[in-house]
Design a protein around this motif. Structure first.
Motif, PDB file in Angstrom:
ATOM      1  N   ASP A  47      13.088  13.517  -0.400  1.00 19.36           N
ATOM      2  CA  ASP A  47      12.332  12.768   0.612  1.00 19.36           C
ATOM      3  C   ASP A  47      11.698  13.738   1.605  1.00 19.36           C
ATOM      4  O   ASP A  47      12.096  13.845   2.762  1.00 19.36           O
ATOM      5  CB  ASP A  47      13.276  11.794   1.332  1.00 19.36           C
ATOM      6  N   SER A  48      10.646  14.461   1.131  1.00 19.22           N
ATOM      7  CA  SER A  48       9.959  15.423   1.985  1.00 19.22           C
ATOM      8  C   SER A  48       8.545  14.930   2.272  1.00 19.22           C
ATOM      9  O   SER A  48       7.990  14.101   1.540  1.00 19.22           O
ATOM     10  CB  SER A  48       9.887  16.798   1.307  1.00 19.22           C
ATOM     11  N   LYS A  49       7.971  15.465   3.331  1.00 22.79           N
ATOM     12  CA  LYS A  49       6.621  15.052   3.697  1.00 22.79           C
ATOM     13  C   LYS A  49       5.624  15.465   2.620  1.00 22.79           C
ATOM     14  O   LYS A  49       4.666  14.749   2.331  1.00 22.79           O
ATOM     15  CB  LYS A  49       6.235  15.662   5.043  1.00 22.79           C
ATOM     16  N   LEU A  50       5.854  16.617   1.989  1.00 25.87           N
ATOM     17  CA  LEU A  50       4.958  17.070   0.934  1.00 25.87           C
ATOM     18  C   LEU A  50       4.964  16.093  -0.237  1.00 25.87           C
ATOM     19  O   LEU A  50       3.906  15.729  -0.760  1.00 25.87           O
ATOM     20  CB  LEU A  50       5.365  18.468   0.458  1.00 25.87           C
ATOM     21  N   ASN A  51       6.159  15.628  -0.645  1.00 28.14           N
ATOM     22  CA  ASN A  51       6.236  14.685  -1.751  1.00 28.14           C
ATOM     23  C   ASN A  51       5.585  13.338  -1.400  1.00 28.14           C
ATOM     24  O   ASN A  51       5.028  12.661  -2.264  1.00 28.14           O
ATOM     25  CB  ASN A  51       7.686  14.473  -2.170  1.00 28.14           C
ATOM     26  N   LYS A  52       5.672  12.953  -0.117  1.00 25.00           N
ATOM     27  CA  LYS A  52       5.014  11.716   0.314  1.00 25.00           C
ATOM     28  C   LYS A  52       3.497  11.863   0.188  1.00 25.00           C
ATOM     29  O   LYS A  52       2.801  10.958  -0.277  1.00 25.00           O
ATOM     30  CB  LYS A  52       5.396  11.385   1.757  1.00 25.00           C
ATOM     31  N   TYR A  53       2.979  13.028   0.620  1.00 21.80           N
ATOM     32  CA  TYR A  53       1.546  13.291   0.503  1.00 21.80           C
ATOM     33  C   TYR A  53       1.116  13.270  -0.959  1.00 21.80           C
ATOM     34  O   TYR A  53       0.083  12.690  -1.311  1.00 21.80           O
ATOM     35  CB  TYR A  53       1.202  14.648   1.131  1.00 21.80           C
ATOM     36  N   VAL A  54       1.906  13.939  -1.818  1.00 21.44           N
ATOM     37  CA  VAL A  54       1.572  13.993  -3.249  1.00 21.44           C
ATOM     38  C   VAL A  54       1.554  12.580  -3.833  1.00 21.44           C
ATOM     39  O   VAL A  54       0.671  12.224  -4.620  1.00 21.44           O
ATOM     40  CB  VAL A  54       2.565  14.887  -4.006  1.00 21.44           C
ATOM     41  N   HIS A  55       2.540  11.757  -3.428  1.00 16.93           N
ATOM     42  CA  HIS A  55       2.594  10.367  -3.916  1.00 16.93           C
ATOM     43  C   HIS A  55       1.315   9.620  -3.553  1.00 16.93           C
ATOM     44  O   HIS A  55       0.679   8.988  -4.414  1.00 16.93           O
ATOM     45  CB  HIS A  55       3.805   9.660  -3.307  1.00 16.93           C
ATOM     46  N   GLN A  87       0.817  -1.210   0.000  1.00 15.98           N
ATOM     47  CA  GLN A  87       0.000   0.000   0.000  1.00 15.98           C
ATOM     48  C   GLN A  87       0.848   1.256   0.000  1.00 15.98           C
ATOM     49  O   GLN A  87       0.382   2.319  -0.415  1.00 15.98           O
ATOM     50  CB  GLN A  87      -0.928  -0.004   1.216  1.00 15.98           C
ATOM     51  N   LEU A  88       2.082   1.145   0.452  1.00 13.06           N
ATOM     52  CA  LEU A  88       3.001   2.283   0.419  1.00 13.06           C
ATOM     53  C   LEU A  88       3.438   2.570  -1.017  1.00 13.06           C
ATOM     54  O   LEU A  88       3.476   3.715  -1.459  1.00 13.06           O
ATOM     55  CB  LEU A  88       4.213   1.992   1.304  1.00 13.06           C
ATOM     56  N   ILE A  89       3.755   1.500  -1.749  1.00 15.13           N
ATOM     57  CA  ILE A  89       4.241   1.652  -3.124  1.00 15.13           C
ATOM     58  C   ILE A  89       3.106   2.052  -4.071  1.00 15.13           C
ATOM     59  O   ILE A  89       3.229   2.983  -4.858  1.00 15.13           O
ATOM     60  CB  ILE A  89       4.895   0.337  -3.600  1.00 15.13           C
ATOM     61  N   ASP A 110       6.025   6.346   8.961  1.00 17.92           N
ATOM     62  CA  ASP A 110       6.225   5.054   9.617  1.00 17.92           C
ATOM     63  C   ASP A 110       7.310   4.222   8.945  1.00 17.92           C
ATOM     64  O   ASP A 110       7.808   3.260   9.526  1.00 17.92           O
ATOM     65  CB  ASP A 110       4.911   4.256   9.642  1.00 17.92           C
ATOM     66  N   TYR A 111       7.659   4.551   7.676  1.00 21.90           N
ATOM     67  CA  TYR A 111       8.733   3.868   6.980  1.00 21.90           C
ATOM     68  C   TYR A 111       9.967   4.766   6.903  1.00 21.90           C
ATOM     69  O   TYR A 111       9.863   5.982   6.868  1.00 21.90           O
ATOM     70  CB  TYR A 111       8.288   3.451   5.569  1.00 21.90           C
ATOM     71  N   ASP A 112      11.129   4.126   6.862  1.00 22.06           N
ATOM     72  CA  ASP A 112      12.381   4.896   6.905  1.00 22.06           C
ATOM     73  C   ASP A 112      12.640   5.607   5.586  1.00 22.06           C
ATOM     74  O   ASP A 112      12.009   5.339   4.563  1.00 22.06           O
ATOM     75  CB  ASP A 112      13.561   3.976   7.268  1.00 22.06           C
ATOM     76  N   SER A 113      13.608   6.518   5.613  1.00 24.51           N
ATOM     77  CA  SER A 113      13.887   7.357   4.449  1.00 24.51           C
ATOM     78  C   SER A 113      14.429   6.563   3.268  1.00 24.51           C
ATOM     79  O   SER A 113      14.196   6.924   2.115  1.00 24.51           O
ATOM     80  CB  SER A 113      14.868   8.469   4.832  1.00 24.51           C
ATOM     81  N   ASN A 114      15.150   5.454   3.538  1.00 27.15           N
ATOM     82  CA  ASN A 114      15.679   4.641   2.426  1.00 27.15           C
ATOM     83  C   ASN A 114      14.540   4.062   1.589  1.00 27.15           C
ATOM     84  O   ASN A 114      14.591   4.038   0.358  1.00 27.15           O
ATOM     85  CB  ASN A 114      16.548   3.501   2.962  1.00 27.15           C
ATOM     86  N   THR A 115      13.520   3.594   2.277  1.00 29.91           N
ATOM     87  CA  THR A 115      12.358   3.050   1.566  1.00 29.91           C
ATOM     88  C   THR A 115      11.691   4.138   0.740  1.00 29.91           C
ATOM     89  O   THR A 115      11.343   3.932  -0.436  1.00 29.91           O
ATOM     90  CB  THR A 115      11.347   2.467   2.578  1.00 29.91           C
ATOM     91  N   TRP A 116      11.535   5.319   1.336  1.00 28.60           N
ATOM     92  CA  TRP A 116      10.870   6.411   0.629  1.00 28.60           C
ATOM     93  C   TRP A 116      11.704   6.901  -0.554  1.00 28.60           C
ATOM     94  O   TRP A 116      11.150   7.244  -1.608  1.00 28.60           O
ATOM     95  CB  TRP A 116      10.582   7.564   1.577  1.00 28.60           C
ATOM     96  N   GLN A 117      13.021   6.910  -0.420  1.00 30.27           N
ATOM     97  CA  GLN A 117      13.868   7.348  -1.541  1.00 30.27           C
ATOM     98  C   GLN A 117      13.723   6.410  -2.727  1.00 30.27           C
ATOM     99  O   GLN A 117      13.744   6.835  -3.888  1.00 30.27           O
ATOM    100  CB  GLN A 117      15.325   7.423  -1.079  1.00 30.27           C
TER     101      GLN A 117
END
Length: 738
Positions: free
Chosen positions: A172-180, A138-140, A157-164
């Motif tokens: 690796d910003s919170k805004l880009n995570k939200y947009v994703h 669900q993250l991907i 909840d997931y580390d920065s390596n996973t998000w990168q």
């Protein structure tokens, strides 16, 4: 632009009108599946404010002054992130859309906002966020819009390596995570919820010839037979089911269809005791009565949902036929009545069903015989309420209430104020516990029964007097007054006729209350004329739904299909039939529908699973569905469920409440339910059976030793830190078994 809006007006506003004009005078019932225009619909918007439904360019979320506080209005950082990310998604998805597709994309945008509005307004959002555990899948690629807000809140909840890795070259910003998350969720809504509803599809394999507007024609094999429908109608305690069972006993091939697992088990046990070979078939339990050659018995006792409509029978007994009007489960009775392939179908129930069944039989062409019975015994509504309240109770009384909390309050209060011992029965108790409580009451070991309307069906109780505590009950949305049918069904349990009673032994039953106004309502209900049923609840079989899915784009979620069928059938079905309420089915579907590796037919099957709406149970069912998706083989003890509380030491520990054990019991029974359908995935029935017995024992003991009501506000129900002890429990249990 003009052509696009013209199409929209045609498909939405004028569809039904034009369709009726085309077929006017040709037939009474619309053959809606001969034309695929019924598929073109707008997605439903239930949470977005009405004034915003036409404002496609809206970005922020508006809440009125009286709206409850939520994370959007109270957390400025969350509000800013959500607004900015929604602006990004709007610019990316809508301003750059291709010509001719703007309308579909507009609806996907509105549907995304609708999901977010609904979750922000949810008063239990905070609790749902705590329980939500984002998976890597669900993250991907998020595919569950119903969880989009919890996903946003838990992005870290997931580390920065996973998000990168997921964001690739982006920061690796919170805004880009939200947009994703929002961008992927928008794509899912557009591809899986909007396009399947709003795009017409072409014929693929002849499925356009499917006509489900007339439920009588769903069961072609039954229509080829000249069946004899024999009705046994009468009030509670009139012996109608007994007479139908006598016919079943003498059949070579037959099926008893009851409303409850415990009632199916009771008939199975009764037949076995009488020396009549019989199988048992329920969702959770299958017992084959095999002869020396390995052949199963010709008779089966089971639940109504399990009636095999493709199998030939001599006799089928449908008990509690008035349940065909139940919005949730009524389809099972209706389908069995219409589709059972039997020479004789005996239906047992209230007289209120007679006109409806007569009309249905006119459509099926079957023969109908009606047997009407009178009550075996007398029944009287008392002239006065109980003068001394609880102290006026006597041995053999049954006190009726309509919530677990109230029932347990009454048990504690009666035992405190009197010397009477109280048994209890309510819906979420395990059936085996209900039978135990009924036996303690019937044997005289316990003096009083306090129960919900669960006593109105499926249990033989030696009740002398029924005492109503109230004349209203909660229907899931609001408090409503008891119907005359409810009152007669419950009140009729008083003065139960016992086999062998004759003459002066015929029992007298009494009905009363604690409150004069309640007594007036009960008297009116008992004296009221029969409220005849107007329609039977129906729902297409999974096979029919499977034929229809070929008309939708590949990958269409089952929930979209079910909603589309429901909407169309509601407008076109014969007036004798009513659509089933899909609420429970859709709630269950929401748990696993996003799992792409579960086949469509499996999703339809799993949507019927008996999942209680409790957090622990829903989480467990999600894990079971994940097992099916991954084609794994697992025993019940391999899951991280808190079975360590199934310990004698926990019986007197009040921090482990009844709801926890009721949840565990439902999880165990779900495992059996799934094991009957996926025996290669769910194994080790021996462990599951042992856990079931432990759970039943502890629930019984907790009820017997009850000192305070665990359902009172603030009572501890938390599992706490018991998960930490799980490995120790599994090791101990395994050693004991070995």
């Amino acid at each position: 632009m003009r052509g696009r809006w013209g199409l929209l007006r045609f498909t939405c506003g004028g569809l039904l009108r034009n369709f009726r004009r085309e077929y006017h005078g040709k037939r009474n019932s619309l053959r809606i599946f001969e034309d695929n225009r019924w598929l073109v619909q707008k997605p439903s918007l239930t949470s977005i404010p009405p004034q915003e439904r036409s404002q496609v360019d809206a970005i922020g979320f508006m809440f009125g002054r009286n709206a409850p506080e939520n994370i959007y209005t109270s957390d400025e950082n969350f509000k800013e992130l959500l607004d900015k990310s929604m602006h990004h998604v709007y610019n990316q998805k809508l301003t750059a859309s291709f010509a001719g597709q703007e309308n579909y994309k507009d609806y996907a945008w509105l549907k995304l906002r609708d999901y977010i509005y609904g979750q922000l307004k949810d008063g239990s959002l905070q609790e749902k966020v705590k329980q939500y555990k984002p998976s890597l899948t669900q993250l991907i690629k998020p595919s569950c819009p119903a969880h989009v807000v919890p996903q946003l809140i838990k992005v870290d909840d997931y580390d920065s390596n996973t998000w990168q890795t997921i964001l690739k070259n982006k920061v690796d910003s919170k805004l880009n995570k939200y947009v994703h998350f929002l961008s992927q969720t928008y794509d899912y809504i557009y591809e899986q919820e909007v396009l399947p509803l709003m795009m017409k599809t072409k014929k693929t394999d002849g499925s356009d010839d499917v006509d489900i507007s007339n439920p009588v024609e769903w069961f072609a094999e039954a229509r080829k037979m000249k069946r004899h429908i024999i009705m046994h109608i009468g009030p509670t305690n009139s012996g109608k089911t007994y007479r139908a069972l006598q016919q079943l006993k003498h059949a070579n091939r037959g099926y008893y269809a009851g409303p409850l697992r415990l009632l199916a088990r009771e008939i199975y046990d009764r037949f076995q005791k009488d020396g009549v070979r019989c199988n048992l078939l329920t969702g959770e339990e299958v017992i084959h009565d095999l002869d020396s050659a390995g052949n199963p018995a010709g008779l089966t006792s089971g639940t109504v949902e399990m009636v095999p409509l493709t199998q030939d029978f001599d006799v089928v007994v449908l008990d509690e036929i008035q349940m065909m009007a139940d919005l949730d489960r009524g389809w099972a009775w209706s389908n069995a009545l219409l589709g059972a392939k039997a020479r004789e179908v005996h239906v047992c129930g209230e007289k209120s069903t007679l006109p409806l069944i007569k009309n249905i039989i006119k459509m099926t062409g079957d023969k109908l015989t009606v047997n009407e019975y009178e009550r075996l015994g007398k029944l009287k509504v008392e002239d006065w309420v109980l003068p001394k309240g609880y102290k006026s109770l006597r041995k053999g009384d049954c006190v009726v209430a309509f919530s677990k909390k109230r029932i347990l309050d009454l048990k504690l209060r009666i035992e405190k104020d009197t010397n009477l011992k109280v048994a209890v029965i309510y819906g979420s108790l395990p059936p085996e516990t209900r039978i135990q409580q009924a036996h303690l009451f019937n044997s005289g070991e316990y003096d009083i029964m306090v129960a919900s309307d669960a006593i109105g069906m499926g249990l033989n109780l030696s009740i002398d007097r029924v005492i109503f505590t109230t004349d209203v009950k909660f229907n899931g949305k609001e408090l409503v007054e008891l119907s005359s049918s409810n009152i007669k069904q419950i009140g009729g349990r008083a003065g139960r006729f016992k086999s062998g009673s004759q003459g002066q032994d015929i029992p007298q039953g009494f009905i009363t209350t604690f409150d004069p106004s309640v007594l007036s309502t009960i008297r009116r209900g008992m004296d009221a004329p029969i409220d005849y049923l107007q329609s039977a609840v129906i729902w297409p079989t999974d096979e029919i739904c499977g034929n229809i899915i070929t008309k939708f784009p590949p990958g269409t979620p089952p929930s979209v299909l079910l909603k589309a069928i429901a909407l169309r059938l509601e407008k076109s079905s014969h007036k004798l039939f009513t659509m089933s309420d899909l609420k429970n089915k859709l709630n269950v579907l929401a748990i696993f529908e996003h799992m792409d590796d579960i086949a469509f037919f499996d999703k339809l099957r799993l949507s019927n699973a008996p999942v209680k709406d409790l957090p622990l149970v829903r989480n467990a069912f999600a894990q079971f569905c994940d097992t099916i998706a991954k084609r794994q083989t697992r025993g019940l003890l391999s899951y991280p469920f808190p079975f360590e509380v199934l310990d004698y030491k926990c019986i007197t520990d009040e921090k482990f409440g009844l709801e926890l054990y009721e949840s565990l019991y439902n999880i165990i029974m779900l495992y059996f339910w799934l094991g009957n359908r996926y025996p290669s995935y769910f194994i080790d029935y021996e462990s599951a059976t042992d856990l079931k017995y432990f759970c039943e024992l502890i629930i019984f003991e907790k009820l017997d030793r009850l000192k305070k009501n665990p359902y009172n506000k603030g009572a501890p129900q938390s599992v706490g830190s018991i998960y930490k002890q799980r490995a120790h429990f599994v090791n101990q249990y395994t050693r004991k078994r070995n």
